[in-house]
Scaffold this motif. Structure first.
Motif, PDB file in Angstrom:
ATOM      1  N   THR A 164      21.797  13.059  20.726  1.00 14.80           N
ATOM      2  CA  THR A 164      21.890  13.315  21.662  1.00 14.80           C
ATOM      3  C   THR A 164      22.401  14.434  22.402  1.00 14.80           C
ATOM      4  O   THR A 164      23.061  14.108  23.964  1.00 14.80           O
ATOM      5  CB  THR A 164      22.169  12.065  22.824  1.00 14.80           C
ATOM      6  OG1 THR A 164      23.084  11.428  22.251  1.00 14.80           O
ATOM      7  CG2 THR A 164      21.227  10.741  21.318  1.00 14.80           C
ATOM      8  N   VAL A 165      23.562  14.525  21.600  1.00 21.25           N
ATOM      9  CA  VAL A 165      24.693  15.614  22.079  1.00 21.25           C
ATOM     10  C   VAL A 165      24.117  17.181  21.916  1.00 21.25           C
ATOM     11  O   VAL A 165      24.110  17.476  20.674  1.00 21.25           O
ATOM     12  CB  VAL A 165      25.758  15.723  21.489  1.00 21.25           C
ATOM     13  CG1 VAL A 165      27.098  16.399  22.380  1.00 21.25           C
ATOM     14  CG2 VAL A 165      26.347  14.058  21.678  1.00 21.25           C
ATOM     15  N   SER A 182      24.756  17.756  27.640  1.00 21.83           N
ATOM     16  CA  SER A 182      25.916  18.767  27.113  1.00 21.83           C
ATOM     17  C   SER A 182      26.648  18.900  28.058  1.00 21.83           C
ATOM     18  O   SER A 182      27.900  20.071  28.458  1.00 21.83           O
ATOM     19  CB  SER A 182      25.064  20.661  27.448  1.00 21.83           C
ATOM     20  OG  SER A 182      24.757  19.943  28.387  1.00 21.83           O
ATOM     21  N   GLY A 183      26.725  17.457  28.418  1.00 23.45           N
ATOM     22  CA  GLY A 183      27.985  17.695  29.043  1.00 23.45           C
ATOM     23  C   GLY A 183      28.708  18.301  30.867  1.00 23.45           C
ATOM     24  O   GLY A 183      27.689  19.107  31.312  1.00 23.45           O
ATOM     25  N   TYR A 186      28.466  27.975  29.262  1.00 19.64           N
ATOM     26  CA  TYR A 186      27.408  28.215  29.778  1.00 19.64           C
ATOM     27  C   TYR A 186      25.694  26.936  29.662  1.00 19.64           C
ATOM     28  O   TYR A 186      25.479  26.741  30.202  1.00 19.64           O
ATOM     29  CB  TYR A 186      26.650  29.625  29.165  1.00 19.64           C
ATOM     30  CG  TYR A 186      26.851  30.964  29.305  1.00 19.64           C
ATOM     31  CD1 TYR A 186      26.963  30.948  30.722  1.00 19.64           C
ATOM     32  CD2 TYR A 186      27.532  31.176  28.670  1.00 19.64           C
ATOM     33  CE1 TYR A 186      27.476  32.145  30.966  1.00 19.64           C
ATOM     34  CE2 TYR A 186      27.861  32.390  29.216  1.00 19.64           C
ATOM     35  CZ  TYR A 186      27.707  33.197  30.358  1.00 19.64           C
ATOM     36  OH  TYR A 186      28.672  34.527  30.255  1.00 19.64           O
ATOM     37  N   GLU A 187      26.759  26.109  28.700  1.00 20.57           N
ATOM     38  CA  GLU A 187      25.827  25.180  28.074  1.00 20.57           C
ATOM     39  C   GLU A 187      25.796  24.373  29.110  1.00 20.57           C
ATOM     40  O   GLU A 187      24.327  23.516  29.288  1.00 20.57           O
ATOM     41  CB  GLU A 187      26.452  24.486  26.881  1.00 20.57           C
ATOM     42  CG  GLU A 187      26.853  25.703  25.628  1.00 20.57           C
ATOM     43  CD  GLU A 187      25.236  26.189  25.139  1.00 20.57           C
ATOM     44  OE1 GLU A 187      24.238  24.905  25.262  1.00 20.57           O
ATOM     45  OE2 GLU A 187      24.890  27.579  24.609  1.00 20.57           O
ATOM     46  N   THR A 188      26.644  23.573  29.884  1.00 21.31           N
ATOM     47  CA  THR A 188      26.551  23.042  30.704  1.00 21.31           C
ATOM     48  C   THR A 188      26.292  23.357  32.049  1.00 21.31           C
ATOM     49  O   THR A 188      25.582  21.866  33.023  1.00 21.31           O
ATOM     50  CB  THR A 188      28.429  22.329  31.272  1.00 21.31           C
ATOM     51  OG1 THR A 188      28.727  23.678  31.833  1.00 21.31           O
ATOM     52  CG2 THR A 188      28.918  22.069  29.991  1.00 21.31           C
ATOM     53  N   GLY A 198      26.888  13.816  29.394  1.00 19.91           N
ATOM     54  CA  GLY A 198      26.260  13.743  30.619  1.00 19.91           C
ATOM     55  C   GLY A 198      24.720  13.440  30.227  1.00 19.91           C
ATOM     56  O   GLY A 198      23.927  13.897  30.339  1.00 19.91           O
ATOM     57  N   SER A 199      24.590  12.783  29.060  1.00 22.26           N
ATOM     58  CA  SER A 199      23.201  12.159  29.125  1.00 22.26           C
ATOM     59  C   SER A 199      22.100  11.142  30.105  1.00 22.26           C
ATOM     60  O   SER A 199      23.248  10.731  29.769  1.00 22.26           O
ATOM     61  CB  SER A 199      23.275  11.384  27.838  1.00 22.26           C
ATOM     62  OG  SER A 199      23.551  12.528  26.302  1.00 22.26           O
ATOM     63  N   LEU A 200      21.702  11.191  29.914  1.00 15.21           N
ATOM     64  CA  LEU A 200      20.753  10.131  30.791  1.00 15.21           C
ATOM     65  C   LEU A 200      20.392   8.919  29.599  1.00 15.21           C
ATOM     66  O   LEU A 200      19.659   9.251  29.277  1.00 15.21           O
ATOM     67  CB  LEU A 200      19.678  10.757  31.764  1.00 15.21           C
ATOM     68  CG  LEU A 200      18.197   9.527  31.776  1.00 15.21           C
ATOM     69  CD1 LEU A 200      19.084   8.376  33.186  1.00 15.21           C
ATOM     70  CD2 LEU A 200      16.810  10.157  32.228  1.00 15.21           C
ATOM     71  N   LEU A 201      20.791   7.805  30.351  1.00 15.31           N
ATOM     72  CA  LEU A 201      20.406   5.966  29.516  1.00 15.31           C
ATOM     73  C   LEU A 201      19.474   6.055  29.981  1.00 15.31           C
ATOM     74  O   LEU A 201      20.006   5.567  31.290  1.00 15.31           O
ATOM     75  CB  LEU A 201      22.261   5.967  29.463  1.00 15.31           C
ATOM     76  CG  LEU A 201      22.024   4.853  28.207  1.00 15.31           C
ATOM     77  CD1 LEU A 201      22.933   3.989  27.234  1.00 15.31           C
ATOM     78  CD2 LEU A 201      22.018   3.725  28.837  1.00 15.31           C
TER      79      LEU A 201
END
Length: 444
Positions: free
Chosen positions: A326-327, A248-249, A267-269, A348-351
């Motif tokens: 993934t977003v 979510s960045g 808020y999402e972040t 900001g995803s975990l890869l």
């Protein structure tokens, strides 16, 4: 405003001193609102700068070389430094050349273009990372502190290490309200408490001492961790699968939201899901089966895939339709409405890159999406609409604010620019070697 730079620039342009004082007085007065102080201040700055400019005329060439820096003739903005694209990656590889020239070596350092550096001590891997606060969050210190602390910790955890401590470094310009320091620290402390990684200290200074007027906040957070297994990018292997969490960045998405008026997206972040997921992998001993991990931040998946391919000498192949998933939906909606390429910004995803059997175990432990695989090669690809296209970074990350859209341009001759940068880097290495082999040896 950097008043010292203003005075130095005018002196070098041979502007008469009385004109410098007259114009400088007006600029200082805009911030200080006291005529007597402003006049004394600009005169004192002029006196200091004039004294320091005499360096240009000293006869001791060794001392002159020591005090002055090698000029590349290329500006930061022109080179795209900090903009997480091709230009930025090139400059970072040049920085790595300086580090590589040192005799002391690390397990993982800047040459690896990874998320954190690693050394070994008493049988354990010690991992350290420093992240700079997003430059456009100066007016929003809590959010800035939260996201830079989380980013630093992410860089520790994606190396397979548990976070041990956080350190803060904050520089606030001379006219900045002290409350910014507290708000910034509270943001870091929130992440610290949520992840159970203590904030143990830091440094608090002013930007440029007395010389920078205004309220600009410049800061960073360092994270330190330790572990038994390192998941460096270079360990990605042919045949591995690629998994990603929903991101979510962080600072980039917040800046996008704030400067386009999508305020509720902030808020999402506000979560630490990334770190909690990594903690689960470590504490359930799955981390030892993972080959490589990273956070999707360096110019988005375009930048990270490019760097991993280059470092590990493999090809990463992604499926576009699964990448979209993934977003965070609200973040993705904003990006689409603003016509911002989600592949080119930090989500900001975990890869995670790991063998197929490990992927099955990870899917049972945390929420991940299988987005691709690793094959032989040295480039990354995107599978979209039945076509296979190369996935590579642009000169800068996708422009995500109105200002970034204005400055989003490529240099006319990037190769010429790179050569100038290389030469400046060469000179810096020569200076290091000279001081080590001459000045320090004489004094030791």
């Amino acid at each position: 405003m950097d008043i010292e730079e203003f005075v130095r620039k005018k002196l070098r342009e041979n502007v008469p001193e009385e004109k410098i004082i007259e114009e400088g007085f007006k600029r200082v007065l805009e911030f200080k609102e006291n005529e007597e102080f402003s006049l004394k201040f600009i005169k004192a700055v002029l006196e200091e700068v004039k004294a320091s400019e005499k360096i240009l005329k000293i006869k001791d060439e060794t001392l002159k070389n020591l005090l002055l820096y090698p000029r590349a003739g290329v500006k930061m903005g022109e080179a795209g430094v900090g903009s997480r694209g091709e230009g930025d990656f090139f400059v970072h590889r040049e920085i790595a050349r300086i580090i590589k020239s040192c005799k002391s070596r690390a397990i993982i350092d800047s040459e690896d273009q990874d998320d954190a550096g690693v050394v070994k001590a008493k049988g354990k891997y010690i991992v350290a990372a420093v992240d700079g606060t997003h430059s456009r969050l100066s007016e929003f210190p809590f959010i800035a502190g939260f996201h830079v602390a989380r980013a630093a910790l992410r860089d520790i955890y994606v190396m397979g290490a548990e976070g041990l401590a956080l350190l803060s470094d904050i520089h606030l310009a001379d006219d900045g309200d002290v409350g910014k320091i507290f708000d910034f620290t509270a943001g870091i402390a929130t992440v610290s408490e949520a992840t159970e990684v203590p904030l143990i200290g830091g440094s608090t200074l002013r930007v440029g001492g007395d010389m920078v007027l205004g309220e600009r906040l410049v800061s960073s957070v360092t994270a330190i961790g330790s572990g038994d297994h390192i998941t460096a990018r270079r360990h990605a292997k042919e045949g591995d699968l690629i998994l990603m969490t929903v991101g979510s960045g962080g600072g980039t998405i917040c800046a996008t939201a704030i400067y386009h008026g999508y305020f509720d997206v902030v808020y999402e972040t506000l979560n630490v899901n990334f770190i909690l997921d990594c903690q689960k992998l470590i504490r359930n001993s799955l981390i030892n089966k993972v080959h490589a991990m990273t956070d999707v931040t360096n110019g988005g998946i375009r930048g990270d895939a490019f760097e991993i391919s280059k470092t590990a000498k493999v090809s990463l192949v992604f499926d576009y339709e699964t990448l979209v998933k993934t977003v965070n939906k609200k973040v993705l909606k904003m990006l689409e409405e603003l016509n911002i390429d989600f592949l080119g910004v930090s989500t900001g995803s975990l890869l995670i890159i790991c063998p197929e059997d490990t992927a099955r175990e990870i899917k049972r432990l945390i929420d991940v999406i299988e987005v691709g695989y690793v094959e032989r090669g040295n480039k990354s690809y995107l599978l979209k609409d039945g076509r296979r296209e190369e996935l590579k970074p642009k000169f800068r990350e996708a422009p995500y604010t109105p200002v970034k859209k204005v400055v989003d341009r490529e240099p006319e001759n990037f190769e010429e620019m790179k050569e100038k940068i290389r030469k400046a880097c060469d000179e810096a290495i020569k200076k290091k070697e000279f001081v080590l082999n001459n000045l320090l040896k004489k004094r030791n």
